[in-house]
Scaffold this active site. Structure first.
Site, PDB file in Angstrom:
ATOM      1  N   LYS A  45      45.135  -3.411   8.961  1.00 22.27           N
ATOM      2  CA  LYS A  45      46.319  -4.257   8.793  1.00 22.27           C
ATOM      3  C   LYS A  45      46.811  -4.198   7.350  1.00 22.27           C
ATOM      4  O   LYS A  45      46.007  -4.078   6.424  1.00 22.27           O
ATOM      5  CB  LYS A  45      45.905  -5.701   9.162  1.00 22.27           C
ATOM      6  CG  LYS A  45      46.941  -6.771   8.956  1.00 22.27           C
ATOM      7  CD  LYS A  45      47.725  -7.051  10.215  1.00 22.27           C
ATOM      8  CE  LYS A  45      48.996  -7.853   9.912  1.00 22.27           C
ATOM      9  NZ  LYS A  45      50.203  -7.249  10.460  1.00 22.27           N
ATOM     10  N   ALA A  46      48.121  -4.298   7.162  1.00 22.98           N
ATOM     11  CA  ALA A  46      48.710  -4.265   5.826  1.00 22.98           C
ATOM     12  C   ALA A  46      48.007  -5.244   4.890  1.00 22.98           C
ATOM     13  O   ALA A  46      47.732  -6.381   5.280  1.00 22.98           O
ATOM     14  CB  ALA A  46      50.189  -4.614   5.903  1.00 22.98           C
ATOM     15  N   ALA A  70      57.349  -9.784  14.708  1.00 20.70           N
ATOM     16  CA  ALA A  70      57.692 -10.147  13.336  1.00 20.70           C
ATOM     17  C   ALA A  70      56.526 -10.968  12.801  1.00 20.70           C
ATOM     18  O   ALA A  70      56.635 -12.171  12.602  1.00 20.70           O
ATOM     19  CB  ALA A  70      58.992 -10.934  13.286  1.00 20.70           C
ATOM     20  N   LEU A  73      53.448  -9.436   7.965  1.00 24.46           N
ATOM     21  CA  LEU A  73      52.369  -8.956   7.090  1.00 24.46           C
ATOM     22  C   LEU A  73      51.319 -10.020   6.775  1.00 24.46           C
ATOM     23  O   LEU A  73      50.747 -10.034   5.680  1.00 24.46           O
ATOM     24  CB  LEU A  73      52.950  -8.384   5.789  1.00 24.46           C
ATOM     25  CG  LEU A  73      53.885  -7.186   5.935  1.00 24.46           C
ATOM     26  CD1 LEU A  73      54.326  -6.697   4.572  1.00 24.46           C
ATOM     27  CD2 LEU A  73      53.242  -6.048   6.721  1.00 24.46           C
ATOM     28  N   CYS A 130      58.119  -1.855   6.595  1.00 27.07           N
ATOM     29  CA  CYS A 130      57.997  -3.061   7.418  1.00 27.07           C
ATOM     30  C   CYS A 130      59.337  -3.775   7.491  1.00 27.07           C
ATOM     31  O   CYS A 130      59.891  -4.175   6.475  1.00 27.07           O
ATOM     32  CB  CYS A 130      56.948  -4.019   6.878  1.00 27.07           C
ATOM     33  SG  CYS A 130      56.832  -5.509   7.894  1.00 27.07           S
ATOM     34  N   ILE A 191      56.246   6.767  13.193  1.00 28.41           N
ATOM     35  CA  ILE A 191      57.237   5.901  12.585  1.00 28.41           C
ATOM     36  C   ILE A 191      56.761   4.455  12.638  1.00 28.41           C
ATOM     37  O   ILE A 191      55.941   4.095  13.477  1.00 28.41           O
ATOM     38  CB  ILE A 191      58.607   6.001  13.322  1.00 28.41           C
ATOM     39  CG1 ILE A 191      58.474   5.610  14.785  1.00 28.41           C
ATOM     40  CG2 ILE A 191      59.173   7.374  13.191  1.00 28.41           C
ATOM     41  CD1 ILE A 191      59.792   5.525  15.572  1.00 28.41           C
ATOM     42  N   GLY A 243      54.329   5.912  17.682  1.00 28.57           N
ATOM     43  CA  GLY A 243      55.539   5.327  18.241  1.00 28.57           C
ATOM     44  C   GLY A 243      55.509   5.488  19.741  1.00 28.57           C
ATOM     45  O   GLY A 243      55.924   6.506  20.271  1.00 28.57           O
ATOM     46  N   THR A 266      50.977  -0.499  19.874  1.00 27.25           N
ATOM     47  CA  THR A 266      51.198  -1.457  20.952  1.00 27.25           C
ATOM     48  C   THR A 266      50.292  -1.254  22.167  1.00 27.25           C
ATOM     49  O   THR A 266      49.875  -2.221  22.797  1.00 27.25           O
ATOM     50  CB  THR A 266      52.679  -1.367  21.386  1.00 27.25           C
ATOM     51  OG1 THR A 266      53.479  -1.607  20.223  1.00 27.25           O
ATOM     52  CG2 THR A 266      53.017  -2.383  22.441  1.00 27.25           C
TER      53      THR A 266
END
Ligand SMILES: Cc1cc2nc3c(=O)[nH]c(=O)nc-3n(C[C@H](O)[C@H](O)[C@H](O)COP(=O)(O)OP(=O)(O)OC[C@H]3O[C@@H](n4cnc5c(N)ncnc54)[C@H](O)[C@@H]3O)c2cc1C
Ligand SMILES: Cc1cc2nc3c(=O)[nH]c(=O)nc-3n(C[C@H](O)[C@H](O)[C@H](O)COP(=O)(O)OP(=O)(O)OC[C@H]3O[C@@H](n4cnc5c(N)ncnc54)[C@H](O)[C@@H]3O)c2cc1C
Ligand SMILES: Cc1cc2nc3c(=O)[nH]c(=O)nc-3n(C[C@H](O)[C@H](O)[C@H](O)COP(=O)(O)O)c2cc1C
Ligand SMILES: Cc1cc2nc3c(=O)[nH]c(=O)nc-3n(C[C@H](O)[C@H](O)[C@H](O)COP(=O)(O)O)c2cc1C
Ligand code: FES
Ligand code: FES
EC number: 1.3.-.-
Lengths: 304, 258, 304, 258
Positions: A45-46, A70, A73, A130, A191, A243, A266
């Site tokens: 994770k970021a 959304a 971060l 992001c 992407i 993607g 996802t």
């Protein structure tokens, strides 16, 4: 010989399949489901310099064959990621790709310099794409010059190779790719999500509290694949493609289009075992297609 | 342990307007620990609808390896789910989350169980477990209207049961809080699942009582990895946030900011 | 009073629903299925000065909840469109929006000047966003200055109001929208397709002969909706929204986001009766949501 | 007239490896005019898979209002179609296109019918119509291998039937052209449906004969509006292109550039 092995700057992958950043946390939850050492790598994770609590909820919404998110971060911040998460991940035989984010160039530099010293961090992924934060993120990813400068700044301090994660929300992704290559990037990951929106039809209000979110999942695969194909023609550094990947055919398509490895985002939510399943299916699929190794397959669409 | 299993539909039936009761069987049932846990279901084998749907476990039967859910067919996903027939397979991820603790109450004590709409189902297994333990449950169940009332008989069998409907078409009229005002508060612990507004009202009503509340949030992964389902917390706990899917869905009262 | 009536520059629509350009030919095929006078308007297939035969086949491919197309603006050319198609369409009580395309500014000007004189053409739609032709099309739609100049040139010769059709394949669609507004556009239609690609997994070859194609259908709705919402905030000319519309809820969402009317593309292939069905459902849906007229609903998401 | 109808599944059965025979009923059958026409089917009510699938009409029964298709469950869409069961509804658009003309041949004459793989089905209704008219059909049907051969008996009942498989596992070995070389060419008209390569070979083999060929193309609308399914033409006709869906799928030999 390991047919699935893939060599990339900083990364000696036992197979080319890894979970995408933000869709796998720091691995702890999935570690309860399967052995993380099976994975080619893990994109965590970021991470930002400070703790971030992210955006208000709802943070996700379903869309046709896709989803919006959304998250904003959310992460525990550099120190805690290093102390708690990365240290914990050391028990697994798996290279970590650290996703680096921030508001300013200094933020990126701070995180990159520190996190690249963690023994299991073998590469950085600069998240300049992001779409869900007001500052930083995508603003670095839509202007070639800024992207190039940021890449340079991070390269100057990083102890490991630097991959830059591109945004699809641009007129000419090839231009950005060439800019980060010129800035010294060792690789490209692409992407990130497409900027999208969903409304609650009854009320007319955005479903996502942040109003807009990032679109991911099978719906975006055609866009992602086109961009990988396009960028592969324009740069000579390797690409980790992602993607909408959900099936073994999706994996093959991205490799064919020129990605040297792939990430799955996802689809982990739809099937938490998707990564090990894809890894298991890959040799069989190579046989079916008549390829000896993954490397043989990479970029085949450009050679036809 | 969290597992993924193709479970078989034993029975699906409509028990009220748009409300379905679905029973599945499979060995995953053996891992179900607490009432209030949930499962995450795929409603289609296609890529659309894409995401899993979180549904609470309503009854657990370890002998027959069966469990039951009750849900409202509301949007596209639950509508598809309602088309599943006996013998069909459903892809289940579970059991997920932490449910209602029954070790916080002693035999002989009273427990207040407050449910609203599709928040009622998890209270059924909870009530059964409490009764088994010798606890006396009092059920206060709120619904929109008569047409969507379900499981009244089942709850009555377990203890005192008060039904209230918003439009007054069945039971008493109004909200669960209207009923609660008329009841004695001699219970040791309260448990609740339903709309956030209802949970907030309960916390306000019983500030001194020990309570356990089940929350809802939109989910991505359902297992704690994606940060979709976070809730802000109060000063009562150290953490800045909790995740409904893996820290909850059940939290002690006062922990989640409502 | 007609609750569905919508007044737009040049267009007095009896309802705000129309088929999108390229997904309805010149109406002849659908006229066999239902009375075209039911439609709010018809956006006819792109017209170029000369006859065009388009791209090689395969020209379409299915994708998750969407499709790719690379028809390549096949059309009989200006003269035949005027003589055969527009004349034939005169029998219906329906305003025509003529989709204008070309390789050069002169091409656009030529077509616009002539076709805007047809009695049933009430507006033009400048297609500066077709991703499937090597020259023209999208190249006009990704640079704000060029878009503005083209709009001006066409405005100078057109006898009817000019709408400009925007491409989603840009970094900042608001910028293009403002540019065409500055160039004198009377309205905006959006979005055209997203550039995408599909590979044949077995062979690694692109499924579409043209290699890439335009992505349309439900998959792109979140992107389209976000862009309409975004542009509605930035311009004061009206928007005709499209991108993935298939259900009455989709129609409501686009109107809520700020579109004054909507167009339906790909969904015509899935259900050829979709336009009249949506028109029929609209009053009922207005009742359900508590709105008296379509106009009341337009842009409600911005007023919450 | 082209119509859209929710038609009911009368029967679905597997007749060879991955080959299914699907019978639907509904009043749309009354509008079916010619063998060789096709229907455009939705395989799911969801948005994925999105597009309709074109499938040829294989038998028409106006009395029972039933028609039959034969298809290979190949990709995702046809796999979903193969799951439809008796009583299920299928959204059908049709009948579409122009089929095989039977007014181009007289009673007493011979017709050559050449089919390849899933190009065989439309020839069945054609053959029945020809026999009704008093024409004598000769069937040459090519398949990949024994496991995917279907309808041999049905064709034999109508006339001379030659089966050929690419791997020689059934009938003679090779391609339809190998069989054709051994046959007399005393037929008046030939009709064919199958891979484009096969159609091309036929045109070359019988340059002087009247022939009607059924083509395939990826489709969007299926009704002539989207220009997805165009084929280039030869000098033989004035038009620069034809659309498979509305001008075809059947064209006189020599018209479509192969
Ligand atoms: C822990 C938990 C337990 C639940 N238990 C039950 C139960 O026992 N019975 C029951 O009827 N419902 C229950 N729900 C609510 C149920 O998950 C939603 O009604 C369902 O997901 C709606 O899906 P849909 O396809 O009908 O709606 P859609 O509108 O098609 O859903 C679109 C997306 O939004 C999500 N979503 C929509 N509504 C909700 C909601 N209220 N909560 C979370 N996500 C939502 C869906 O999961 C999906 O991802 C529970 C929710 C949670 C979080
Ligand atoms: C006029 C006509 C008649 C046909 N009749 C028959 C028949 O009687 N029996 C039969 O088995 N098949 C027939 N086909 C082929 C059939 O349409 C395809 O096999 C089918 O569409 C494949 O769909 P899928 O979901 O299995 O494959 P997918 O790969 O999932 O399909 C993806 C997309 O490509 C299209 N597509 C894939 N293959 C073809 C193809 N060969 N032709 C046209 N579109 C294709 C699909 O329609 C869909 O839009 C016919 C095709 C045409 C054009
Ligand atoms: C819930 C969620 C959170 C994400 N968080 C991040 C992130 O922190 N950093 C990042 O670079 N990308 C993030 N992404 C983007 C993914 O890594 C990936 O680029 C994108 O989702 C496309 O892949 P997919 O279609 O397989 O999901 C996130 C995506 C999702 C769905
Ligand atoms: C087969 C096809 C052909 C199209 N041709 C045109 C065209 O000629 N001119 C144009 O402006 N847009 C064209 N479009 C784009 C549509 O008008 C529309 O902008 C796009 O498809 C998004 O809407 P949808 O998702 O409802 O299809 C075409 C789209 C499709 C699918
Ligand atoms: S749903 Fe992913 S963290 Fe809770
Ligand atoms: S499929 Fe649309 S014109 Fe033939």
């Amino acid at each position: 010989m390991n047919r699935l092995a893939t060599q990339l700057p900083g990364l000696s992958l036992k197979n080319p399949i890894m979970p995408a950043s933000g869709c796998f946390g720091f691995g702890k939850e999935y570690a309860k489901l399967y052995d993380l050492s099976k994975l080619g790598a893990i994109m965590i994770k970021a991470t930002t310099p400070e703790t971030r609590l992210g955006n208000p909820t709802p943070r996700v919404a379903e869309t046709p064959a896709g989803m919006l998110n959304a998250i904003g971060l959310q992460n525990p911040g550099l120190n805690k990621v290093m102390e708690n998460e990365l240290t914990w991940l050391e028990q697994y035989e798996v290279p970590i790709i650290a996703n680096v984010a921030g508001y300013t160039t200094e933020d990126y530099v701070t995180v990159a310099e520190a996190i690249s010293k963690a023994p299991n961090v073998h590469a950085l992924e600069l998240n300049i794409s992001c779409p869900n934060v007001k500052q930083g993120g995508i603003t670095f990813g839509t202007d070639p010059l800024i992207a190039e400068e940021l890449t340079k700044a991070v390269k100057a301090v990083s102890s490991v190779p630097v991959y830059v994660k591109l945004s699809p929300n641009v007129t000419d992704i090839g231009e950005i790719a060439k800019a980060v290559e010129a800035g010294g990037a060792d690789g490209i990951t692409m992407i990130n999500t497409l900027l999208g929106m969903r409304l609650d039809t009854k009320t007319g209000r955005p479903v996502i509290a942040n109003v807009t979110g990032g679109l991911s999942g099978p719906a975006i695969k055609p866009v992602a694949l086109r961009m990988v194909y396009d960028v592969a023609k324009q740069v000579s550094i390797p690409i980790i493609g992602m993607g909408g990947i959900a099936t073994i055919d999706d994996v093959i398509d991205f490799l064919s289009a020129g990605a040297s490895a792939v990430a799955v985002g996802t689809a982990n939510f739809v099937d938490p075992f998707v990564c090990p399943k894809l890894i298991e299916k890959l040799p069989e699929k190579l046989d079916e297609l008549g390829f000896e190794t993954v490397t043989d397959l990479v970029g085949r669409s450009h050679r036809l | 342990m969290i597992r993924q299993e193709q479970m078989e539909v034993v029975q699906q039936r409509s028990i009220a307007t748009n409300i379905f009761e679905l029973t599945l069987t499979g060995s995953l049932v053996l891992d179900m620990k607490q009432p209030g846990q949930f499962v995450h279901l795929r409603v289609s084998d296609q890529m659309e609808p894409l995401l899993r749907r979180p549904i609470s476990i309503s009854t657990i039967n370890k002998e027959t390896l069966e469990f039951t859910m009750i849900y409202r067919a509301d949007g596209r996903g639950t509508a598809l789910l309602s088309e599943k027939k006996q013998g069909d397979q459903v892809d289940v991820l579970g059991p997920l989350g932490n449910g209602f603790p029954i070790d916080k109450i002693e035999a002989g004590q009273k427990a207040l169980l407050v449910g609203g709409g599709i928040g009622v189902p998890p209270l059924y297994e909870l009530s059964k477990k409490l009764v088994e333990k010798g606890v006396q449950p009092i059920h206060v169940l709120g619904f929109q209207s008569e047409s969507v009332v379900f499981y009244e008989k089942q709850f009555i069998e377990l203890g005192d049961t008060h039904i209230v409907t918003a439009d007054g078409s069945y039971g008493s009229a109004g909200f669960v809080t209207n009923v609660l005002e008329t009841l004695q508060d001699d219970f040791a612990v309260y448990y609740s699942c339903g709309p956030t507004q209802m949970l907030a009202a309960l916390e306000k009503m019983y500030p001194e009582k020990e309570g356990y509340l089940s929350f809802e949030q939109r989910m991505g992964c359902g297992i704690g990895a994606c940060f979709a389902c976070v809730c802000d917390t109060t000063e009562k706990i150290e953490a800045d946030y909790v995740k409904v899917c893996s820290d909850g869905p059940v939290f002690p009262s006062g922990v989640v900011q409502v």
